[in-house]
Design an enzyme around this catalytic site. Structure first.
Site, PDB file in Angstrom:
ATOM      1  N   TRP A   1     -12.164  -1.280  -9.837  1.00  0.00           N
ATOM      2  CA  TRP A   1     -11.618  -2.504 -10.436  1.00  0.00           C
ATOM      3  C   TRP A   1     -12.698  -3.283 -11.160  1.00  0.00           C
ATOM      4  O   TRP A   1     -12.452  -3.852 -12.233  1.00  0.00           O
ATOM      5  CB  TRP A   1     -10.905  -3.359  -9.395  1.00  0.00           C
ATOM      6  CG  TRP A   1      -9.742  -2.626  -8.813  1.00  0.00           C
ATOM      7  CD1 TRP A   1      -9.600  -2.181  -7.533  1.00  0.00           C
ATOM      8  CD2 TRP A   1      -8.545  -2.199  -9.518  1.00  0.00           C
ATOM      9  NE1 TRP A   1      -8.407  -1.516  -7.398  1.00  0.00           N
ATOM     10  CE2 TRP A   1      -7.743  -1.508  -8.580  1.00  0.00           C
ATOM     11  CE3 TRP A   1      -8.100  -2.329 -10.827  1.00  0.00           C
ATOM     12  CZ2 TRP A   1      -6.502  -0.959  -8.922  1.00  0.00           C
ATOM     13  CZ3 TRP A   1      -6.865  -1.780 -11.175  1.00  0.00           C
ATOM     14  CH2 TRP A   1      -6.081  -1.107 -10.226  1.00  0.00           C
TER      15      TRP A   1
ATOM     16  N   ASP B   1     -13.074 -11.525  -8.338  1.00  0.00           N
ATOM     17  CA  ASP B   1     -11.765 -10.907  -8.184  1.00  0.00           C
ATOM     18  C   ASP B   1     -11.546 -10.757  -6.672  1.00  0.00           C
ATOM     19  O   ASP B   1     -12.194  -9.945  -6.022  1.00  0.00           O
ATOM     20  CB  ASP B   1     -11.771  -9.541  -8.883  1.00  0.00           C
ATOM     21  CG  ASP B   1     -10.483  -8.755  -8.656  1.00  0.00           C
ATOM     22  OD1 ASP B   1      -9.595  -9.240  -7.930  1.00  0.00           O
ATOM     23  OD2 ASP B   1     -10.377  -7.636  -9.209  1.00  0.00           O
TER      24      ASP B   1
ATOM     25  N   LYS C   1      -1.119  -8.486  -2.363  1.00  0.00           N
ATOM     26  CA  LYS C   1      -1.731  -7.888  -1.172  1.00  0.00           C
ATOM     27  C   LYS C   1      -1.724  -8.883  -0.015  1.00  0.00           C
ATOM     28  O   LYS C   1      -1.174  -8.610   1.043  1.00  0.00           O
ATOM     29  CB  LYS C   1      -3.149  -7.432  -1.483  1.00  0.00           C
ATOM     30  CG  LYS C   1      -3.132  -6.342  -2.554  1.00  0.00           C
ATOM     31  CD  LYS C   1      -4.454  -6.219  -3.244  1.00  0.00           C
ATOM     32  CE  LYS C   1      -4.355  -5.469  -4.550  1.00  0.00           C
ATOM     33  NZ  LYS C   1      -3.841  -4.119  -4.450  1.00  0.00           N
TER      34      LYS C   1
END
Ligand SMILES: Cc1ncc(COP(=O)(O)O)c(C=O)c1O
Length: 360
Positions: A103, A172, A196
């Site tokens: 990511w 992030d 999540k």
């Protein structure tokens, strides 16, 4: 009672049962309005009040000061990979990135695509991202430093965040926002796709230090402009109303659990149970180095791919689902976000011990 399995999926992921029950109860008639929340105008007083409340709850739970503002945006964390360089780059300054996984790599590629000056100051690519890089120096003149707080795919997590002084720290936190206590006021911006630890997919939580809003240039796409969304309190265009509603319920659920500290305690217990099994076995081989282990995504391999397939299949038969690892690591990944009950991990650990006995 509905039939529920223990869902270890990396995201979208399991949500707290009381949250799902509230949604179910309120689906036909939200607070006596005679309609569901998702049928309601985003310009209504009721929805406006919900956004105002959720904006504050997101900050309050984590302890953000009044210097920060929460935004509810769309396009997932992936949109933020572009929004961050578009909004926070500065003429003559270079953005800095730490590459701790897939990511992070994607965030870096997006900055590159947009032609923004950037530099990768540390990377764990040399060892398939088994660790969080610690050997780096942040440039005194950087536009910002971007990190990925928890590497969902590899199962690594920053144990302590870097001190960047006056350089805005951007993180992030898609897979670990609200999982543990930290000082959020050291950050310039935190973003997290909600799916999540905080709600359903389709809404991204962004918490930004307000002075950074002045950096947003006028000539970037409106949909990615933090300043415009801040001025309009996330209601520049039609937001994901359902997403904001569920985030509101999840924040209240965390509060009901006793807040972040209480949730963190259980998260650490769950992670410890799993790591104890991994550490006491030659059969299971953890991917992440000990000093970089995640308490949200636990990753490991088995002696062969055949056994890994068997593990996943038998676990599923035992109502322990979503355990297949990401292809870049292989093996098994157990995502144990806030809403995964301790009992789910206890059941998984029992299954692991039994599986090892039969196949080890
Ligand atoms: C740490 C991290 N960042 C970014 C993403 C991408 O998020 P989205 O699919 O919301 O764009 C994910 C998705 O799993 C993630 O785990």
């Amino acid at each position: 009672m509905a039939h529920r399995v223990f869902n270890f999926s990396a995201g979208p992921a399991t949500l707290p049962l009381p949250v799902l029950e509230t949604i179910q109860n309120e689906m036909l008639d939200y607070h006596g309005e005679g309609m569901s929340l998702i049928e309601m105008s985003h310009r209504s007083k009721t929805f406006d009040a919900l956004v105002v409340e959720t904006e504050a709850l997101v900050r309050e739970l984590m302890g953000f000061s009044d210097d920060y503002q929460t935004l509810f945006l769309q396009g997932g964390a992936t949109a933020q990979f572009a929004a961050v360089p578009l909004n926070l780059s500065r003429d003559g300054k270079t953005a800095e990135y730490i590459n701790s996984g897939s990511w992070a790599t994607k965030a870096i590629k997006e900055a590159e695509k947009l032609g923004k000056p950037y530099r990768v100051i540390a990377s764990s690519e040399d060892d398939n991202h088994t660790y969080i890089p610690t050997d780096f120096v942040v440039g005194k003149d950087a536009a910002y430093l971007h990190i990925t707080s928890n590497n969902t795919i590899f199962g690594t997590q920053w144990q302590e965040y870097p001190d960047t002084g006056d350089i805005p720290l951007v993180a992030d936190m898609s897979s670990d926002f609200y999982c543990r206590r930290f000082d959020p006021n050291k950050f310039g911006l935190i973003y997290a796709g909600a799916q999540k630890n905080a709600g359903p997919s389709g809404v991204t939580i962004v918490v930004i230090r307000k002075d950074l809003l002045e950096r947003s240039p006028k000539d970037i796409p409106t949909i990615l402009n933090y300043k415009i969304f801040a001025e309009k309190n996330s209601l520049y265009n039609t937001p994901n109303t359902f997403g904001v509603y569920v985030v509101n319920l999840v924040m209240k659920w965390i509060k009901d659990q006793g807040g972040i500290d209480a949730v963190e305690k259980v998260n650490r217990q769950k992670a410890q149970l799993l790591y104890e099994v991994l550490d006491s076995s030659d059969f299971y081989r953890p991917h992440a180095r000990k000093d970089s282990r995640s308490i949200m995504n636990v990753t490991w391999r088995l002696p062969s791919e055949e056994l890994e397939k068997k593990f996943v299949a038998e676990a599923t038969e035992n109502e322990l689902v979503g355990l297949k690892g990401h292809r870049s690591v292989g093996g098994i990944r157990a995502s144990i976000y806030n809403a995964m009950p301790l009992e789910g991990v206890q059941r998984l650990v029992e299954f692991m011990k039994d599986f090892e006995k039969r196949n080890g």
